[in-house]
Write a protein that holds these residues in place. Structure first.
Motif, PDB file in Angstrom:
ATOM      1  N   VAL A 166       0.865  -1.178   0.000  1.00 33.33           N
ATOM      2  CA  VAL A 166       0.000   0.000   0.000  1.00 33.33           C
ATOM      3  C   VAL A 166       0.899   1.225   0.000  1.00 33.33           C
ATOM      4  N   LEU A 167       0.924   1.955  -1.104  1.00 35.54           N
ATOM      5  CA  LEU A 167       1.802   3.109  -1.276  1.00 35.54           C
ATOM      6  C   LEU A 167       1.194   4.332  -0.584  1.00 35.54           C
ATOM      7  N   GLY A 168       1.958   4.897   0.359  1.00 34.01           N
ATOM      8  CA  GLY A 168       1.488   6.077   1.084  1.00 34.01           C
ATOM      9  C   GLY A 168       0.272   5.808   1.946  1.00 34.01           C
ATOM     10  N   GLY A 169      -0.003   4.531   2.153  1.00 34.73           N
ATOM     11  CA  GLY A 169      -1.148   4.164   2.977  1.00 34.73           C
ATOM     12  C   GLY A 169      -2.489   4.264   2.277  1.00 34.73           C
ATOM     13  N   ILE A 171      -2.677   3.878  -1.715  1.00 35.14           N
ATOM     14  CA  ILE A 171      -2.676   3.328  -3.066  1.00 35.14           C
ATOM     15  C   ILE A 171      -2.197   1.873  -3.019  1.00 35.14           C
ATOM     16  N   PRO A 172      -3.122   0.900  -3.114  1.00 37.21           N
ATOM     17  CA  PRO A 172      -2.696  -0.508  -3.069  1.00 37.21           C
ATOM     18  C   PRO A 172      -2.205  -0.979  -4.443  1.00 37.21           C
ATOM     19  N   PHE A 173      -1.181  -1.791  -4.436  1.00 35.53           N
ATOM     20  CA  PHE A 173      -0.749  -2.450  -5.667  1.00 35.53           C
ATOM     21  C   PHE A 173       0.004  -3.718  -5.293  1.00 35.53           C
ATOM     22  N   ASP A 174       0.072  -4.648  -6.222  1.00 34.85           N
ATOM     23  CA  ASP A 174       0.739  -5.914  -5.975  1.00 34.85           C
ATOM     24  C   ASP A 174       1.987  -6.016  -6.836  1.00 34.85           C
ATOM     25  N   ILE A 175       2.964  -6.747  -6.335  1.00 32.59           N
ATOM     26  CA  ILE A 175       4.214  -7.017  -7.045  1.00 32.59           C
ATOM     27  C   ILE A 175       4.234  -8.501  -7.398  1.00 32.59           C
ATOM     28  N   ARG A 176       4.456  -8.794  -8.669  1.00 32.77           N
ATOM     29  CA  ARG A 176       4.526 -10.177  -9.123  1.00 32.77           C
ATOM     30  C   ARG A 176       5.957 -10.507  -9.533  1.00 32.77           C
ATOM     31  N   GLY A 177       6.387 -11.713  -9.194  1.00 30.73           N
ATOM     32  CA  GLY A 177       7.718 -12.169  -9.562  1.00 30.73           C
ATOM     33  C   GLY A 177       7.666 -13.057 -10.786  1.00 30.73           C
ATOM     34  N   VAL A 178       8.788 -13.107 -11.525  1.00 33.46           N
ATOM     35  CA  VAL A 178       8.870 -13.980 -12.689  1.00 33.46           C
ATOM     36  C   VAL A 178      10.283 -14.535 -12.808  1.00 33.46           C
ATOM     37  N   LEU A 179      10.396 -15.851 -12.769  1.00 33.05           N
ATOM     38  CA  LEU A 179      11.638 -16.555 -13.092  1.00 33.05           C
ATOM     39  C   LEU A 179      11.594 -16.873 -14.576  1.00 33.05           C
ATOM     40  N   PHE A 180      12.613 -16.493 -15.319  1.00 29.08           N
ATOM     41  CA  PHE A 180      12.525 -16.632 -16.769  1.00 29.08           C
ATOM     42  C   PHE A 180      13.844 -17.083 -17.374  1.00 29.08           C
ATOM     43  N   ALA A 181      13.720 -17.684 -18.541  1.00 27.38           N
ATOM     44  CA  ALA A 181      14.873 -18.018 -19.388  1.00 27.38           C
ATOM     45  C   ALA A 181      14.396 -17.927 -20.831  1.00 27.38           C
ATOM     46  N   ASP A 182      15.150 -17.236 -21.669  1.00 27.09           N
ATOM     47  CA  ASP A 182      14.778 -17.150 -23.076  1.00 27.09           C
ATOM     48  C   ASP A 182      16.025 -17.016 -23.945  1.00 27.09           C
ATOM     49  N   GLY A 183      15.832 -17.238 -25.226  1.00 26.16           N
ATOM     50  CA  GLY A 183      16.953 -17.170 -26.158  1.00 26.16           C
ATOM     51  C   GLY A 183      16.457 -17.039 -27.586  1.00 26.16           C
ATOM     52  N   ALA A 184      17.358 -16.638 -28.469  1.00 21.96           N
ATOM     53  CA  ALA A 184      16.993 -16.428 -29.870  1.00 21.96           C
ATOM     54  C   ALA A 184      18.207 -16.631 -30.764  1.00 21.96           C
ATOM     55  N   LYS A 185      17.938 -17.076 -31.967  1.00 20.00           N
ATOM     56  CA  LYS A 185      18.917 -17.081 -33.050  1.00 20.00           C
ATOM     57  C   LYS A 185      18.418 -16.102 -34.102  1.00 20.00           C
ATOM     58  N   VAL A 186      19.280 -15.170 -34.517  1.00 17.15           N
ATOM     59  CA  VAL A 186      18.851 -14.026 -35.319  1.00 17.15           C
ATOM     60  C   VAL A 186      19.801 -13.807 -36.489  1.00 17.15           C
ATOM     61  N   ARG A 208       2.430  -2.259 -11.192  1.00 12.64           N
ATOM     62  CA  ARG A 208       1.820  -1.134 -11.898  1.00 12.64           C
ATOM     63  C   ARG A 208       1.546  -0.016 -10.891  1.00 12.64           C
ATOM     64  N   VAL A 209       2.249   1.093 -11.071  1.00 13.42           N
ATOM     65  CA  VAL A 209       1.998   2.306 -10.301  1.00 13.42           C
ATOM     66  C   VAL A 209       1.617   3.378 -11.314  1.00 13.42           C
ATOM     67  N   PHE A 210       0.358   3.412 -11.652  1.00 13.71           N
ATOM     68  CA  PHE A 210      -0.178   4.240 -12.736  1.00 13.71           C
ATOM     69  C   PHE A 210       0.270   3.703 -14.108  1.00 13.71           C
ATOM     70  N   LEU A 211       1.549   3.338 -14.248  1.00 13.66           N
ATOM     71  CA  LEU A 211       2.074   2.735 -15.472  1.00 13.66           C
ATOM     72  C   LEU A 211       2.810   1.450 -15.108  1.00 13.66           C
ATOM     73  N   PRO A 212       2.950   0.493 -16.074  1.00 10.64           N
ATOM     74  CA  PRO A 212       3.680  -0.743 -15.776  1.00 10.64           C
ATOM     75  C   PRO A 212       5.143  -0.459 -15.416  1.00 10.64           C
ATOM     76  N   VAL A 213       5.646  -1.185 -14.407  1.00  5.54           N
ATOM     77  CA  VAL A 213       7.034  -1.081 -13.971  1.00  5.54           C
ATOM     78  C   VAL A 213       7.636  -2.482 -13.943  1.00  5.54           C
ATOM     79  N   VAL A 214       8.791  -2.654 -14.586  1.00  6.00           N
ATOM     80  CA  VAL A 214       9.474  -3.941 -14.631  1.00  6.00           C
ATOM     81  C   VAL A 214      10.929  -3.730 -14.224  1.00  6.00           C
TER      82      VAL A 214
END
Length: 231
Positions: A166-169, A171-186, A208-214
């Motif tokens: 809860v931001l500033g008491g 504004i509620p928002f949730d934080i999600r975690g992501v474990l990832f692995a990716d690759g490409a041949k280009v 997301r705090v008004f806009l997406p944050v990663v």
């Protein structure tokens, strides 16, 4: 749902280059400029064409999810083929095939295992291309910093709830975690340089705090430890 799409699209691309290189000047041009500069000149020069494209695509989507957690279960697929005939010396025949497939498995209320595969192949010199790099493809790389028209890309990740804040008491928002692995041949089909292999894996966080944050930490081909976005 499932559907088949058809389309017709005239398209003209014209990039303004600092100078024009004729066939007589080509050898001097390649000897005076670094290979990377020559590559980018050819990329934009070859992309300056006029084409009339015929497109057919198959789309399948059964994905379900929520606004907070995003996609959680189902399959999304799009396969597309485009053909452009040559009408004059300012256009050229080309064919481009591409696909994007995503599979989501719901493991708990808002936890999911996700898999994605995408690719493209094109006979059109630089005119059709795929861009990678950013939040959902090779996230630790600079935004849209990887380009090619001969591409295979794959990703696997595990998304899960991490914290409720809860931001500033007020504004509620949730934080999600992501474990990832990716690759490409280009690669570009007319590129004399070898195929590039790019990869990354790590742990990221999304909110997301008004806009997406990663943000997060990862390992890539170039960096044993990489914070993203760059800090």
């Amino acid at each position: 749902f499932r559907r088949v799409e058809f389309g017709l699209r005239p398209r003209q691309r014209k990039f303004i280059l600092p100078f024009e290189v004729t066939s007589d000047q080509r050898q001097d041009f390649e000897s005076q400029y670094p290979p990377l500069d020559v590559q980018f000149y050819d990329l934009f020069s070859n992309a300056s064409k006029t084409n009339f494209g015929l497109m057919v695509a198959f789309v399948h989507d059964t994905v379900t999810g929520s606004n907070e957690a995003g996609p959680l279960h189902g399959l999304a697929f799009r396969g597309q083929v485009k053909y452009g005939p040559a009408f004059n010396d300012r256009s050229s025949n080309y064919m481009t095939a591409s696909f994007d497939a995503r599979r989501y498995f719901r493991l708990a209320n808002s936890t999911s295992a996700n898999f994605r595969g995408a690719g493209m192949t094109s006979t059109r010199n630089s005119g059709d291309f795929m861009l990678l790099g950013g939040t959902d493809t090779l996230g630790p790389y600079s935004y849209l910093s990887i380009a090619g028209n001969q591409i295979v890309y794959g990703r696997a990740d595990l998304r899960f709830p991490f914290a409720d804040v809860v931001l500033g008491g007020v504004i509620p928002f949730d934080i999600r975690g992501v474990l990832f692995a990716d690759g490409a041949k280009v690669k570009f089909n007319s590129d004399p340089f070898p195929t590039r292999t790019e990869w990354s894996y790590g742990l990221g966080f999304q909110t997301r705090v008004f806009l997406p944050v990663v943000f997060g930490i990862a390992r890539t081909r170039f960096y044993p430890v990489k914070f993203f976005p760059d800090i």
